[in-house]
Design a protein around this motif. Structure first.
Motif, short mmCIF file in Angstrom:
data_model
loop_
_atom_site.label_atom_id
_atom_site.label_comp_id
_atom_site.label_asym_id
_atom_site.label_seq_id
_atom_site.Cartn_x
_atom_site.Cartn_y
_atom_site.Cartn_z
N ASN A 186 0.83 -1.21 0.00
CA ASN A 186 0.00 0.00 0.00
C ASN A 186 0.87 1.26 0.00
O ASN A 186 0.61 2.21 -0.76
N CYS A 187 1.90 1.27 0.83
CA CYS A 187 2.80 2.42 0.88
C CYS A 187 3.51 2.60 -0.45
O CYS A 187 3.66 3.73 -0.94
N SER A 188 3.97 1.51 -1.05
CA SER A 188 4.66 1.59 -2.34
C SER A 188 3.75 2.18 -3.40
O SER A 188 4.17 3.03 -4.20
N LYS A 189 2.51 1.74 -3.42
CA LYS A 189 1.54 2.25 -4.39
C LYS A 189 1.37 3.76 -4.24
O LYS A 189 1.38 4.50 -5.24
N LEU A 190 1.24 4.23 -3.01
CA LEU A 190 1.03 5.66 -2.78
C LEU A 190 2.28 6.47 -3.10
O LEU A 190 2.18 7.56 -3.70
N LEU A 191 3.44 5.97 -2.73
CA LEU A 191 4.68 6.69 -3.02
C LEU A 191 4.88 6.89 -4.51
O LEU A 191 5.38 7.93 -4.96
N ASN A 192 4.49 5.89 -5.29
CA ASN A 192 4.63 5.98 -6.73
C ASN A 192 3.51 6.78 -7.38
O ASN A 192 3.75 7.56 -8.31
N GLU A 193 2.30 6.60 -6.88
CA GLU A 193 1.17 7.34 -7.44
C GLU A 193 1.37 8.84 -7.31
O GLU A 193 1.03 9.61 -8.23
N TYR A 194 1.95 9.28 -6.19
CA TYR A 194 2.16 10.71 -5.96
C TYR A 194 3.60 11.14 -6.26
O TYR A 194 3.97 12.27 -5.98
N ASP A 195 4.40 10.22 -6.81
CA ASP A 195 5.78 10.51 -7.21
C ASP A 195 6.54 11.20 -6.08
O ASP A 195 7.17 12.26 -6.26
N VAL A 196 6.50 10.60 -4.90
CA VAL A 196 7.14 11.18 -3.72
C VAL A 196 8.66 11.14 -3.88
O VAL A 196 9.24 10.11 -4.20
N GLU A 197 9.30 12.29 -3.68
CA GLU A 197 10.76 12.41 -3.75
C GLU A 197 11.34 12.15 -2.36
O GLU A 197 10.93 12.80 -1.39
N ILE A 198 12.29 11.22 -2.26
CA ILE A 198 12.82 10.78 -0.98
C ILE A 198 14.31 11.11 -0.91
O ILE A 198 15.08 10.68 -1.76
N TYR A 199 14.70 11.86 0.12
CA TYR A 199 16.09 12.30 0.25
C TYR A 199 16.64 11.99 1.64
O TYR A 199 15.89 11.98 2.62
N CYS A 200 17.94 11.76 1.68
CA CYS A 200 18.65 11.65 2.96
C CYS A 200 19.36 12.97 3.20
O CYS A 200 20.49 13.18 2.72
N SER A 201 18.70 13.88 3.88
CA SER A 201 19.23 15.22 4.08
C SER A 201 18.71 15.79 5.41
O SER A 201 17.63 15.43 5.86
N SER A 202 19.48 16.70 5.96
CA SER A 202 19.01 17.47 7.10
C SER A 202 17.92 18.43 6.63
O SER A 202 17.88 18.81 5.45
N TYR A 203 17.08 18.82 7.56
CA TYR A 203 15.97 19.71 7.20
C TYR A 203 16.44 21.01 6.58
O TYR A 203 15.74 21.60 5.75
N ASP A 204 17.64 21.46 6.92
CA ASP A 204 18.12 22.74 6.42
C ASP A 204 18.94 22.61 5.14
O ASP A 204 19.49 23.58 4.65
N GLU A 205 19.01 21.38 4.60
CA GLU A 205 19.77 21.15 3.38
C GLU A 205 18.90 20.75 2.20
O GLU A 205 19.36 20.68 1.06
N VAL A 206 17.63 20.45 2.47
CA VAL A 206 16.75 20.00 1.39
C VAL A 206 16.47 21.16 0.45
O VAL A 206 16.19 22.29 0.88
N ASN A 207 16.54 20.89 -0.84
CA ASN A 207 16.31 21.92 -1.85
C ASN A 207 14.81 22.07 -2.07
O ASN A 207 14.21 21.44 -2.94
N ILE A 208 14.19 22.91 -1.26
CA ILE A 208 12.74 23.13 -1.35
C ILE A 208 12.46 24.19 -2.41
O ILE A 208 13.08 25.27 -2.41
N PRO A 209 11.56 23.91 -3.34
CA PRO A 209 11.27 24.89 -4.38
C PRO A 209 10.74 26.20 -3.78
O PRO A 209 10.04 26.20 -2.78
N VAL A 210 11.13 27.31 -4.40
CA VAL A 210 10.63 28.61 -4.00
C VAL A 210 9.30 28.83 -4.74
O VAL A 210 9.26 28.82 -5.96
N LEU A 211 8.24 28.98 -3.97
CA LEU A 211 6.91 29.10 -4.57
C LEU A 211 6.52 30.57 -4.64
O LEU A 211 6.73 31.34 -3.70
N SER A 212 5.95 30.95 -5.77
CA SER A 212 5.51 32.33 -5.93
C SER A 212 4.17 32.55 -5.26
O SER A 212 3.45 31.61 -4.99
#
Length: 208
Positions: free
Chosen positions: A182-208
């Motif tokens: 079930n988790c695999s299905k959801l991760l793929n359906e929503y194309d979840v991006e998974i990173y090994c990073s600290s919270y302050d290193e993740v490249n979060i998109p700048v939203l207008s």
């Protein structure tokens, strides 16, 4: 919502409350302390209506954590669920086959000794490459969390050091398979991006 693992500090009981404070439309959802993924799975399962922006475009979903073995597990759940399911099943049977018989309900001293021996051998093997982020590390971590005291996550100088819970068999491989699929299905359906990073290193998109 069932998640693949328990995790110290999990927000499982608070997930609905947390989501209730989120906006009606989410352009980009970031969960930067992933752990068990309780909020993520609750959101994907029961609040998918939030995961579109004002124009109806699907949300970008980014998750991360600093534990490389945890992230290895999550990536395997997304990309190769059969492999991690089979690994768990094999370890579950090793834990509960006693004197050649499958005895998950056996809490005799022999069964307790057997489960302790299996767990600590698995823990020693895990600690040989602790926090290396290898696939097998992710699979072993999932098993250790299923077989110890309430999914306790604890590391020390010698590596992972949470103790075995020998009087329980661990969640059945059939239930674990259902959860992982079930988790695999959801991760793929929503194309979840998974990173090994600290919270302050993740490249979060700048939203207008």
């Amino acid at each position: 919502i069932l998640t693949p693992i328990k995790w110290t500090g999990s927000k499982r009981t608070q997930a609905k409350r947390i989501i209730s404070h989120m906006p009606e439309h989410i352009s980009c959802y970031c969960e930067l302390f992933l752990g068990s993924g309780a909020v993520l799975m609750e959101l994907l399962t029961n609040y998918s209506n939030k995961l579109v922006d004002e124009h109806g475009n699907k949300s970008q979903i980014i998750v991360s954590d600093t534990n490389p073995d945890l992230i290895a597990m999550w990536k395997l759940i997304k990309t190769d669920p059969i492999r991690i399911i089979n690994y768990y099943r094999a370890e579950w049977y090793k834990r509960n086959v006693i004197d050649g018989d499958l005895r998950p309900d056996d809490n005799s001293q022999k069964a307790i000794d057997h489960r302790n021996k299996h767990y600590y051998a698995l823990r020693d093997k895990y600690n040989e490459n602790v926090l290396s982020g290898k696939d097998e590390q992710g699979m072993m971590l999932m098993c250790l969390l299923a077989f110890n005291f309430n999914g306790l996550v604890r590391y020390g100088k010698q590596g992972f050091n949470a103790a075995c819970m020998p009087v329980v068999p661990g969640i059945s491989p059939f239930t674990k398979e259902e959860i992982i699929n079930n988790c695999s299905k959801l991760l793929n359906e929503y194309d979840v991006e998974i990173y090994c990073s600290s919270y302050d290193e993740v490249n979060i998109p700048v939203l207008s």
